[in-house]
Design an enzyme around this catalytic site. Structure first.
Site, mmCIF file in Angstrom:
data_model
loop_
_atom_site.group_PDB
_atom_site.id
_atom_site.type_symbol
_atom_site.label_atom_id
_atom_site.label_comp_id
_atom_site.label_asym_id
_atom_site.label_seq_id
_atom_site.Cartn_x
_atom_site.Cartn_y
_atom_site.Cartn_z
ATOM 1 N N TYR A 31 2.138 4.992 6.796
ATOM 2 C CA TYR A 31 2.784 4.399 5.612
ATOM 3 C C TYR A 31 4.287 4.255 5.847
ATOM 4 O O TYR A 31 4.863 3.174 5.660
ATOM 5 C CB TYR A 31 2.525 5.269 4.382
ATOM 6 C CG TYR A 31 3.460 4.976 3.225
ATOM 7 C CD1 TYR A 31 3.382 3.770 2.532
ATOM 8 C CD2 TYR A 31 4.437 5.891 2.832
ATOM 9 C CE1 TYR A 31 4.255 3.489 1.471
ATOM 10 C CE2 TYR A 31 5.309 5.617 1.782
ATOM 11 C CZ TYR A 31 5.215 4.413 1.107
ATOM 12 O OH TYR A 31 6.087 4.128 0.071
ATOM 13 N N GLU A 70 0.897 -1.155 0.000
ATOM 14 C CA GLU A 70 0.000 0.000 0.000
ATOM 15 C C GLU A 70 0.935 1.202 0.000
ATOM 16 O O GLU A 70 1.854 1.286 0.827
ATOM 17 C CB GLU A 70 -0.871 0.006 1.252
ATOM 18 C CG GLU A 70 -1.944 -1.066 1.252
ATOM 19 C CD GLU A 70 -3.008 -0.858 0.180
ATOM 20 O OE1 GLU A 70 -3.234 0.299 -0.224
ATOM 21 O OE2 GLU A 70 -3.608 -1.844 -0.264
ATOM 22 N N LYS A 88 6.639 0.842 6.116
ATOM 23 C CA LYS A 88 7.773 0.559 5.228
ATOM 24 C C LYS A 88 9.052 0.391 6.047
ATOM 25 O O LYS A 88 9.873 -0.483 5.760
ATOM 26 C CB LYS A 88 7.953 1.682 4.199
ATOM 27 C CG LYS A 88 6.865 1.779 3.156
ATOM 28 C CD LYS A 88 6.729 0.573 2.244
ATOM 29 C CE LYS A 88 7.869 0.412 1.266
ATOM 30 N NZ LYS A 88 7.605 -0.705 0.303
ATOM 31 N N THR A 101 11.400 3.299 0.654
ATOM 32 C CA THR A 101 11.138 4.722 0.404
ATOM 33 C C THR A 101 12.049 5.620 1.241
ATOM 34 O O THR A 101 12.527 5.204 2.306
ATOM 35 C CB THR A 101 9.667 5.021 0.744
ATOM 36 O OG1 THR A 101 9.463 6.426 0.719
ATOM 37 C CG2 THR A 101 9.278 4.532 2.128
ATOM 38 N N ASP A 102 12.216 6.856 0.791
ATOM 39 C CA ASP A 102 12.958 7.840 1.595
ATOM 40 C C ASP A 102 12.152 8.273 2.826
ATOM 41 O O ASP A 102 12.708 8.843 3.768
ATOM 42 C CB ASP A 102 13.340 9.060 0.749
ATOM 43 C CG ASP A 102 12.165 9.758 0.072
ATOM 44 O OD1 ASP A 102 11.008 9.298 0.214
ATOM 45 O OD2 ASP A 102 12.400 10.778 -0.609
ATOM 46 N N GLU A 103 10.825 7.981 2.810
ATOM 47 C CA GLU A 103 9.978 8.488 3.900
ATOM 48 C C GLU A 103 10.311 7.842 5.241
ATOM 49 O O GLU A 103 9.896 8.339 6.287
ATOM 50 C CB GLU A 103 8.495 8.288 3.558
ATOM 51 C CG GLU A 103 8.165 8.936 2.222
ATOM 52 C CD GLU A 103 6.696 9.203 1.987
ATOM 53 O OE1 GLU A 103 5.926 9.222 2.953
ATOM 54 O OE2 GLU A 103 6.339 9.411 0.824
#
Ligand code: NAD
Ligand code: TYD
Length: 357
Positions: A161, A85, A165, A135-137
């Site tokens: 999210y 997601e 991750k 992800t960079d998040e």
């Protein structure tokens, strides 16, 4: 890398990656393993559906029995794990699915890879790879002037999210450390380009602008992302699969860090230029500032020295050209867009996300 299983291959980056692999590698078999959630779309792969090197399995990454049999039957030596997601706004309105897919789904994929590669076929460990797309998040948010994130930056995820991750990245690392599962991880920045699901910023802006609808900019629009063209991303993943060191993580970024408002204005200017007679010129007048996303990360910036020094990768696309190509792609694929936008699920999400803003 002979038999590759791509999870989430019907999504935005996964479908681009399958195209890239089939174009780049002649002697390869690619299995697309995808549950076809709202974000999965086989139309994105219609041109390769009959390629004898391509095979689709409709399956969920949380279904261990089905993943096990896919790995065995297809003799998979490489897993490229995209399925997730992926939309921060959806994770704010409904976080549970993110934990199930991104955490439990990745755990299930790891267990299946361990069962097939380590318990059954330990002698082939130098020929297999679990590649995890992250992800960079996971790194959180940067203040003005703070240096870009490196592979050593501690994780500080802010959204459900990003936290899901981050959890999945830790699981992948732990399977490498504990069980010797060969792996690589890439943490990439915001992607854009063909086949992006039309609820993410860039396609929302292009499609709304074409129809004269408001262009929703969250908060003051001064949030900064590091925009990466999806083809540059695919090239980087391919290089990591070929030459990346087992147990390594690599940052991938686009070397483009405009504020969101600048992205929106650039798209408006591109449309003014290529459709000077459109009813909504100048498109900038459609920009509308709307209520901000809760907990909105302010700034992302990726330090990509490692992948550049070790593997010789650098992004090829400039943002101006990449955005122009992307606008042209959406203009030339109205059926692809219409098929998604007519679905009730899509309309429901757009109402849920924008009506109360
Ligand atoms: P996407 O939302 O466009 O596609 C996700 C795909 O995964 C869809 O085809 C969907 O059907 C499939 N999927 C979802 N749940 C599944 C499940 N339980 N089992 C099997 N398949 C399932 O996502 P994307 O933008 O292509 O992102 C791909 C990966 O890259 C994700 O892991 C995401 O976290 C990561 N990523 C994306 C971006 C970006 O800008 N899009 C940036 C950084 C990292
Ligand atoms: P998005 O494409 O959702 O990616 P992410 O949240 O993973 O970075 O959003 C990119 C940026 O654009 C993010 O800062 C939120 C902002 N945004 C808007 O301003 N308006 C919108 O309608 C959307 C979807 C996003």
């Amino acid at each position: 890398m002979k038999n590759v299983l791509v999870t989430g291959g019907a999504g935005f980056i996964g479908s681009n990656f399958i195209h890239y692999l089939l174009q780049t590698e002649s002697d390869i078999k690619v299995v697309n393993y995808d549950a076809l959630t709202y974000a999965g779309n086989l139309d994105s792969l219609a041109d390769v559906a009959d390629d004898p090197r391509y095979h689709f399995i409709h399956g969920n990454i949380c279904d261990e029995a089905q993943v096990n049999s896919a790995l065995k039957e297809r003799q998979i030596d490489t897993i490229v794990h995209f399925a997730a997601e992926s939309h921060v706004d959806r994770s704010i309105l409904g976080p549970r699915q993110f934990i199930e897919t991104n955490v439990l789904g990745t755990f299930t994929m790891l267990e299946a890879a361990r069962a097939y590669w380590i318990k059954e076929k330990g002698q082939l460990l130098d020929r297999v790879r679990f590649h995890h797309v992250s992800t960079d998040e996971v790194f959180g948010s940067l203040k003005p002037g703070e240096p870009a994130w490196t592979e050593q930056t501690p994780y500080a995820p802010n959204s459900p999210y990003a936290a899901s991750k981050a959890s999945s990245d830790h699981l992948v690392r732990a399977y490498g450390h504990t069980y010797g599962l060969p792996y690589t991880i890439t943490n990439c920045s915001n992607n854009y380009g063909p086949y992006q699901f039309p609820e993410k910023l860039i396609p929302v802006i292009i499609l709304n602008a074409l129809e004269g609808k408001p262009l929703p900019v969250y908060g003051d629009g001064q949030q900064i992302r590091d925009w990466l063209h999806v083809e540059d991303h695919c090239e980087a993943i391919h290089l990591v699969l070929k030459k990346g060191e087992n147990g390594s993580t690599y940052n991938i970024g686009g070397e483009n860090q405009p504020a969101n408002l600048t992205i929106v204005e650039t798209i408006c200017d591109i449309l003014d230029e290529i459709q000077p007679n459109a009813a909504y010129v100048p498109h900038r007048r459609l920009i509308q500032f709307v209520t901000d996303r809760p907990g909105h990360d302010r700034r992302y910036d990726m330090d990509t020295h490692k992948i550049s020094a070790e593997l010789g990768w650098r992004p090829r696309h400039t943002l101006k050209q990449g955005l122009l190509d992307t606008v042209q792609w959406y203009l030339s694929h109205p059926e692809w867009v219409a098929a998604i936008r007519q679905k009730q699920e899509y309309k429901g999400w757009m109402d849920a996300n924008y009506k109360s803003r």
